[in-house]
Design a protein around this motif. Structure first.
Motif, PDB file in Angstrom:
ATOM      1  N   MET A   1       0.905  -1.512  -0.064  1.00  0.00           N
ATOM      2  CA  MET A   1       0.009   0.022  -0.025  1.00  0.00           C
ATOM      3  C   MET A   1       1.030   1.125  -0.067  1.00  0.00           C
ATOM      4  SD  MET A   1      -3.107   1.125   2.891  1.00  0.00           S
ATOM      5  CE  MET A   1      -3.695   2.429   2.270  1.00  0.00           C
ATOM      6  N   LYS A   2       0.328   2.296  -1.028  1.00  0.00           N
ATOM      7  CA  LYS A   2       1.070   3.476  -0.976  1.00  0.00           C
ATOM      8  C   LYS A   2       1.163   4.412   0.139  1.00  0.00           C
ATOM      9  CE  LYS A   2       2.424   7.363  -3.670  1.00  0.00           C
ATOM     10  NZ  LYS A   2       1.848   8.025  -5.276  1.00  0.00           N
ATOM     11  N   LYS A   3       2.729   4.808  -0.137  1.00  0.00           N
ATOM     12  CA  LYS A   3       2.657   5.901   1.501  1.00  0.00           C
ATOM     13  C   LYS A   3       2.497   7.355   0.915  1.00  0.00           C
ATOM     14  CE  LYS A   3       4.351   2.602   5.646  1.00  0.00           C
ATOM     15  NZ  LYS A   3       5.349   2.499   6.581  1.00  0.00           N
ATOM     16  N   TYR A   4       1.325   8.163   1.570  1.00  0.00           N
ATOM     17  CA  TYR A   4       1.542   9.428   1.590  1.00  0.00           C
ATOM     18  C   TYR A   4       2.172  10.348   1.879  1.00  0.00           C
ATOM     19  CZ  TYR A   4      -2.769   7.588  -2.228  1.00  0.00           C
ATOM     20  OH  TYR A   4      -3.298   7.507  -2.480  1.00  0.00           O
ATOM     21  N   THR A   5       3.111  11.208   1.275  1.00  0.00           N
ATOM     22  CA  THR A   5       3.959  12.110   2.120  1.00  0.00           C
ATOM     23  C   THR A   5       3.211  13.386   2.745  1.00  0.00           C
ATOM     24  OG1 THR A   5       4.370  13.219   0.467  1.00  0.00           O
ATOM     25  CG2 THR A   5       5.677  12.018   0.317  1.00  0.00           C
ATOM     26  N   VAL A   6       3.280  13.847   3.904  1.00  0.00           N
ATOM     27  CA  VAL A   6       2.897  14.449   4.322  1.00  0.00           C
ATOM     28  C   VAL A   6       2.562  15.619   3.380  1.00  0.00           C
ATOM     29  CG1 VAL A   6       2.404  17.207   5.998  1.00  0.00           C
ATOM     30  CG2 VAL A   6       4.396  14.673   6.478  1.00  0.00           C
ATOM     31  N   LYS A   7       3.385  16.418   2.417  1.00  0.00           N
ATOM     32  CA  LYS A   7       2.491  16.991   1.266  1.00  0.00           C
ATOM     33  C   LYS A   7       1.230  16.757   0.338  1.00  0.00           C
ATOM     34  CE  LYS A   7       4.555  20.358  -2.377  1.00  0.00           C
ATOM     35  NZ  LYS A   7       5.780  20.543  -3.145  1.00  0.00           N
ATOM     36  N   GLU A   8       1.196  15.462   0.147  1.00  0.00           N
ATOM     37  CA  GLU A   8       0.562  14.603  -0.505  1.00  0.00           C
ATOM     38  C   GLU A   8      -0.860  14.714  -0.012  1.00  0.00           C
ATOM     39  OE1 GLU A   8       3.062  12.064  -3.504  1.00  0.00           O
ATOM     40  OE2 GLU A   8       2.765  11.136  -1.901  1.00  0.00           O
ATOM     41  N   LYS A   9      -0.174  14.402   1.147  1.00  0.00           N
ATOM     42  CA  LYS A   9      -1.709  14.403   2.423  1.00  0.00           C
ATOM     43  C   LYS A   9      -2.151  15.399   2.015  1.00  0.00           C
ATOM     44  CE  LYS A   9      -0.424  10.376   5.043  1.00  0.00           C
ATOM     45  NZ  LYS A   9      -0.056  10.072   6.345  1.00  0.00           N
ATOM     46  N   ARG A  10      -2.211  16.888   3.026  1.00  0.00           N
ATOM     47  CA  ARG A  10      -2.606  18.415   2.593  1.00  0.00           C
ATOM     48  C   ARG A  10      -2.925  18.269   0.898  1.00  0.00           C
ATOM     49  NH1 ARG A  10       1.652  20.144   3.354  1.00  0.00           N
ATOM     50  NH2 ARG A  10       1.860  20.861   5.725  1.00  0.00           N
ATOM     51  N   ALA A  11      -2.378  17.903   0.401  1.00  0.00           N
ATOM     52  CA  ALA A  11      -3.620  18.801  -1.281  1.00  0.00           C
ATOM     53  C   ALA A  11      -3.589  17.425  -1.327  1.00  0.00           C
ATOM     54  CB  ALA A  11      -2.159  17.991  -2.667  1.00  0.00           C
ATOM     55  N   ILE A  12      -4.010  15.662  -1.090  1.00  0.00           N
ATOM     56  CA  ILE A  12      -5.926  15.348  -0.862  1.00  0.00           C
ATOM     57  C   ILE A  12      -6.653  16.277  -0.042  1.00  0.00           C
ATOM     58  CG2 ILE A  12      -6.635  13.011  -0.722  1.00  0.00           C
ATOM     59  CD1 ILE A  12      -3.756  11.550  -1.469  1.00  0.00           C
ATOM     60  N   GLN A  14      -7.053  18.946   0.366  1.00  0.00           N
ATOM     61  CA  GLN A  14      -7.413  20.606   0.011  1.00  0.00           C
ATOM     62  C   GLN A  14      -8.389  20.041  -1.467  1.00  0.00           C
ATOM     63  OE1 GLN A  14      -4.173  22.253  -1.106  1.00  0.00           O
ATOM     64  NE2 GLN A  14      -3.490  22.948   1.265  1.00  0.00           N
ATOM     65  N   GLY A  15      -8.153  18.855  -1.943  1.00  0.00           N
ATOM     66  CA  GLY A  15      -8.707  18.446  -3.304  1.00  0.00           C
ATOM     67  C   GLY A  15     -10.478  18.483  -2.366  1.00  0.00           C
ATOM     68  N   LEU A  16     -10.444  17.562  -1.782  1.00  0.00           N
ATOM     69  CA  LEU A  16     -11.546  17.469  -0.998  1.00  0.00           C
ATOM     70  C   LEU A  16     -12.472  18.202  -0.599  1.00  0.00           C
ATOM     71  CD1 LEU A  16     -10.598  14.190   0.930  1.00  0.00           C
ATOM     72  CD2 LEU A  16     -11.672  14.165  -1.275  1.00  0.00           C
ATOM     73  N   LEU A  17     -11.377  18.914  -0.265  1.00  0.00           N
ATOM     74  CA  LEU A  17     -12.485  20.160   0.264  1.00  0.00           C
ATOM     75  C   LEU A  17     -12.757  20.905  -0.538  1.00  0.00           C
ATOM     76  CD1 LEU A  17     -12.917  22.545   2.998  1.00  0.00           C
ATOM     77  CD2 LEU A  17     -11.225  23.503   2.292  1.00  0.00           C
ATOM     78  N   PHE A  18     -12.533  21.050  -2.039  1.00  0.00           N
ATOM     79  CA  PHE A  18     -12.912  21.903  -2.735  1.00  0.00           C
ATOM     80  C   PHE A  18     -14.122  21.382  -3.268  1.00  0.00           C
ATOM     81  CE2 PHE A  18      -8.248  24.535  -3.347  1.00  0.00           C
ATOM     82  CZ  PHE A  18      -9.626  25.485  -3.051  1.00  0.00           C
TER      83      PHE A  18
END
Length: 297
Positions: A1-12, A14-18
């Motif tokens: 299972m892929k582990k996301y970086t802090v930056k990628e998690k923040r981007a995800i 933000q995308g869900l928020l939008f």
């Protein structure tokens, strides 16, 4: 299972928020009502008593014991087969006429779109008066040229034709969409065709139609779904009569739910309509790769 970086998690996040307003709308106003409709379709419910679970009984009754289901579906399909192609052709031809660079063309564009600004109920009541047998203006004008009065809303053969004509009168939205598609076609294609001596008809078939195919495809989907949802005009004009000759499927669902108080059965009918429209939509999408051409292709 892929582990996301802090930056990628923040981007995800933000995308869900939008997209959260869209997600809330889809879940709250589409997915949940659809699941509730399916749940109620498995019950015997009349608004006044508690829903009684009956399993697939409503669906069995619908397919084996209710001839009006097939009659109303047939009438709706007939209306769709007649009205949708006419709306596509009418909207496309008028859009081409309104795409000319002439003085005062904006006035004509406004006039053709104006019927869409009138409330459907108001315009349908006006048409009902105009189509009235004894005192309607249409029969009066026909009488001036020696044509006998026609019972537009009282005969099986003329009811659907009348509703189709009214739908053409209110096709301003389709005209505007086609007009936008025509104005998006680069003029360099037509200039090159003129230099090659290509006639207007050949330009229409080899330039306009291929480049307009995505717009026609969208109008086809909108028109097809709208035809199966036809309700207001028929309800006001004939209420399904005479002898259920104009009983479109949506009107039959309405009468089943709010006249006969069979809410469970009406929801089963709604689920059937959802499946039919879904199958037709998938079919149109599957066949679109044979006739829809996009600019990048």
């Amino acid at each position: 299972m892929k582990k996301y970086t802090v930056k990628e998690k923040r981007a995800i996040c933000q995308g869900l928020l939008f997209i959260s307003p869209w997600l809330i709308g889809v879940i709250g106003f589409t997915l949940i009502p659809l699941l509730l409709a399916f749940g109620i379709s498995l019950t015997d419910y009349n608004f006044l008593t508690e829903p009684k679970f009956v399993g697939l009984e409503n669906y069995i009754t619908m397919f084996t014991k209710d001839p009006l289901i097939w009659k109303s579906l047939g009438i709706t399909l007939l209306y769709a087969v007649i009205s949708v192609p006419l709306q596509l052709a009418f909207g496309f031809l008028l859009a081409n006429l309104l795409n000319q660079k002439l003085r005062g063309i904006l006035v004509f564009r406004t006039l053709f779109y104006a019927p869409c600004l009138v409330a459907v109920v108001s315009s349908t009541l006006l048409w009902k008066q105009m189509l009235e047998t004894e005192f309607g203006i249409i029969n009066y004008l026909l009488g001036l040229i020696g044509i006998d009065k026609v019972s537009w809303l009282g005969q099986t053969g003329t009811i659907i034709a009348s509703v189709v004509f009214i739908s053409l009168w209110q096709s301003g939205k389709m005209i505007i969409i086609n007009l936008a598609g025509l104005q998006a076609i680069p003029t360099v294609y037509y200039e090159a065709a003129d230099l090659d001596g290509c006639t207007r008809w050949r330009q229409a078939f080899y330039i306009t139609l291929p480049l307009m195919s995505p717009t026609i495809f969208m109008n086809l989907l909108i028109g097809l779904i709208g035809a199966f949802k036809t309700f207001t005009q028929i309800k006001i004009l004939t209420d399904g009569g005479p002898d259920n000759a104009s009983l479109v499927y949506m009107l039959y669902i309405y009468k089943t739910a709010f006249t006969n108080y069979k809410l469970g059965y009406a929801n089963a009918m709604s689920i059937l309509l959802f499946v039919i429209v879904g199958i037709l939509t998938v079919f149109v999408f599957r066949t679109s790769n044979k006739w829809v051409h996009y600019g990048s292709e």
